[in-house]
Design an enzyme around this catalytic site. Structure first.
Site, short mmCIF file in Angstrom:
data_model
loop_
_atom_site.label_atom_id
_atom_site.label_comp_id
_atom_site.label_asym_id
_atom_site.label_seq_id
_atom_site.Cartn_x
_atom_site.Cartn_y
_atom_site.Cartn_z
N ARG A 29 33.35 -29.15 -14.58
CA ARG A 29 32.98 -29.94 -15.76
C ARG A 29 31.80 -29.26 -16.45
NH1 ARG A 29 35.07 -35.31 -14.88
NH2 ARG A 29 37.15 -34.88 -14.06
N GLU A 62 29.50 -30.06 -18.40
CA GLU A 62 28.63 -31.10 -18.95
C GLU A 62 27.18 -30.73 -18.70
OE1 GLU A 62 29.74 -34.80 -17.21
OE2 GLU A 62 31.83 -34.69 -17.89
N ARG A 113 23.40 -37.34 -10.08
CA ARG A 113 24.77 -37.52 -9.59
C ARG A 113 25.80 -36.62 -10.26
NH1 ARG A 113 27.13 -43.24 -11.87
NH2 ARG A 113 26.88 -42.85 -14.10
N HIS A 114 25.37 -35.67 -11.10
CA HIS A 114 26.31 -34.80 -11.79
C HIS A 114 26.22 -33.35 -11.31
CE1 HIS A 114 26.44 -38.12 -14.78
NE2 HIS A 114 27.69 -37.72 -14.90
N GLU A 160 29.83 -45.25 -9.72
CA GLU A 160 31.27 -44.96 -9.76
C GLU A 160 31.62 -43.78 -8.87
OE1 GLU A 160 34.09 -42.32 -12.34
OE2 GLU A 160 32.66 -43.42 -13.56
N SER A 181 37.77 -42.94 -10.77
CA SER A 181 38.29 -43.47 -12.02
C SER A 181 39.79 -43.23 -12.02
CB SER A 181 37.64 -42.77 -13.21
OG SER A 181 38.06 -43.35 -14.42
N ARG A 209 29.89 -37.21 -4.15
CA ARG A 209 29.35 -38.51 -4.54
C ARG A 209 29.63 -39.56 -3.45
NH1 ARG A 209 29.94 -40.59 -10.73
NH2 ARG A 209 29.10 -38.49 -11.12
#
Length: 520
Positions: free
Chosen positions: A290, A292, A298-299, A441, A444, A494
């Protein structure tokens, strides 16, 4: 005699004198060596071993440190371990030998089996060196609280260095396992996160890191075993793909010969193709990328995805039940089989035991919104949950239902991807769900649109070109008969972080990748 002859005689006399002195010194050294040899009766019982180049295969059995228990009392054993700490005291030397997450105290003392020189040698072995030790297992009257093997110690009879570590270490392991709470007041050192990650090989040797990643391995094993028992097929999907798998700009572009390719953001499309190819129930474990620019706790830009996809008969809750059952089996397996690891981590990072219900608590999105509003949060019916609201809802759920794990079902359609199936009873909502651990989370998922015409309409609604490769991959699979199906993706790091109650995902990623870190 001439002056020249006299000088020659004098030089000859001096040479004889020097030779005699040299011979006397050699005799002195030989006597000294002989005396030392007599004194060091244990000279063959210690030293630095020759480099192991597979010269021979010894029949020697090495005992695991974790197996050193009172049942082995008075037995002579061989152990290979790292030198964790060394404390010399007079004619004896106390060692702590460490093997992964277990350690044991060892004693080298002047006596019948160890000389003064042997004690001195042991005291000067550098920390983190690998040693082979032959010793007698002895029970102790008072428990050794600083070691995992409380009830025994080793009385060393032989010690050999197999691999010697540099004297200067980039970090001290005893500092790296020290609890963060209260150390500043006590004036003791800890190791910050960047130092740990810059020297990850050393940091991974700590008992805490060993426990974290052994438990993480357990998550993968339990995930795989549970799904195989449920009739799932494990698949492997490509990570170099021709188009962004999730759409959007958060994708890494790579050079691919004379064109460009992308690193997969998800195995989503390929899982669905396998369902259309009649594999019925599939899962995969692999890297997810990812792009991002998120520097949060948490990323990560690369993480391990545990992905599931499953055809169902009449209702996507059939899939939801399978996923929650799998998660519960993982939690039970960790609780029952990894207590040593859990307790090891808790010594450094204290957290409350992870709680879950059977069957898993399932709330609808509107119920979650109502709970937040009752707690004073202002938000719209179709507004997505922010991170603070996720955490708050997790606390509210824990207070009301006493569980750290729950499902939020029926998300607003507008906040989900284009391929999410709309709710047949309320078009503003969708057949989609998220799963949460300790208010964050971890999964998903949704029922996917499996009808080509509806998928085209949904893509257009989201402004996605119906002729794009992303859409075509779906359409070409679904034009030839696609079973109704659903699935989801779980982040391994996670899950590990939240199960153990840790506060940074970099602690549960062996070699983490984030916007600021590409090494080691």
């Amino acid at each position: 005699l001439t002056a020249q002859e006299m000088a020659a005689e004098e030089e000859q006399a001096q040479s004889k004198k020097a030779l005699k002195k040299q011979q006397k010194e050699a005799e002195k050294q030989a006597k000294k060596a002989e005396k030392q040899a007599k004194m060091d009766f244990a000279k063959d019982r210690y030293g630095v071993s020759a480099m192991v180049q597979s010269q021979e295969r010894l029949g020697r059995t090495l005992i695991r440190v974790q197996d050193l228990t009172p049942e082995k009392a008075n037995q002579l054993v061989w152990v290979r371990a790292r030198m964790h700490t060394i404390r010399a005291k007079g004619k004896q030397c106390f060692l702590v030998l460490r093997q992964q997450q277990f350690n044991v105290q060892a004693l080298v003392a002047v006596g019948d089996r160890a000389s003064k020189q042997m004690v001195k040698f042991a005291a000067n072995i550098t920390k983190e060196s690998i040693v082979d030790v032959e010793a007698v297992v002895q029970t102790v009257e008072q428990k050794i609280e600083t070691c995992t093997q409380h009830d025994v110690e080793l009385h060393v009879e032989r010690i050999f260095v197999i691999s010697q570590a540099d004297a200067r270490l980039p970090l001290q392991l005893e500092d790296a396992v020290r609890p963060d709470v209260g150390v500043e007041e006590e004036g003791r050192a800890t190791v910050n996160q960047d130092t740990r990650l810059d020297n990850r090989v050393i940091d991974l040797r700590t008992t805490t890191s060993q426990a974290i990643f052994r438990l993480q391995s357990g998550v993968c094993q339990l995930f795989r075993d549970t799904l195989l028992q449920k009739g799932f097929v494990e698949i492997q999907t490509p990570k170099i793909i021709s188009a962004a798998s999730e759409g959007g700009a958060n994708v890494f572009t790579v050079s691919y010969f004379k064109t460009s390719a992308y690193l997969a953001q998800s195995p989503q499309l390929y899982k669905q193709m396998c369902i259309c190819a009649d594999f019925d129930k599939v899962f995969c474990i692999g890297p997810v990328f990812r792009a991002e620019d998120s520097n949060t706790h948490r990323h990560l830009t690369e993480f391990v995805g545990l992905d599931i996809e499953m055809a169902f008969n009449y209702h996507y809750h059939e899939v939801l039940d399978s996923i929650t059952d799998t998660m519960v089996e993982i939690f039970k397996g960790l609780r029952d089989r990894f207590q040593t690891e859990i307790q090891t981590v808790c010594k450094q990072y204290h957290s409350e035991p992870f709680k879950f219900l059977e069957p898993t608590l399932r709330l609808e999105y509107q119920e979650g919104v109502a709970m937040l509003r009752a707690a004073g949060v202002e938000m719209g019916d179709e507004e997505d949950l922010s991170t603070p609201n996720e955490k708050l809802l997790g606390r509210l759920v824990k207070e009301k239902y006493d569980t750290d794990f729950y499902v939020l079902d029926k998300y607003p359609l507008e906040v989900r991807p284009f391929y999410t199936m709309p709710d047949p009873h309320n078009p503003k909502y969708s057949n989609s769900y998220d799963m949460f651990m300790r208010g964050e989370e971890i999964l998903s998922g949704a029922q996917r649109v499996h009808d080509a015409q509806l998928l085209t309409e949904r893509a257009s609604h989201h402004g996605i070109d119906a002729l794009s490769i992303d859409s075509k991959l779906h359409k070409y699979s679904f034009r030839y008969g696609a079973p109704p199906h659903a699935g989801g993706g779980i982040g391994l790091e996670r899950v590990t972080m939240l199960y153990l109650g840790l506060h940074n995902i970099r602690q549960t990623s062996m070699f983490p990748r984030d916007p600021k870190r590409l090494t080691p």
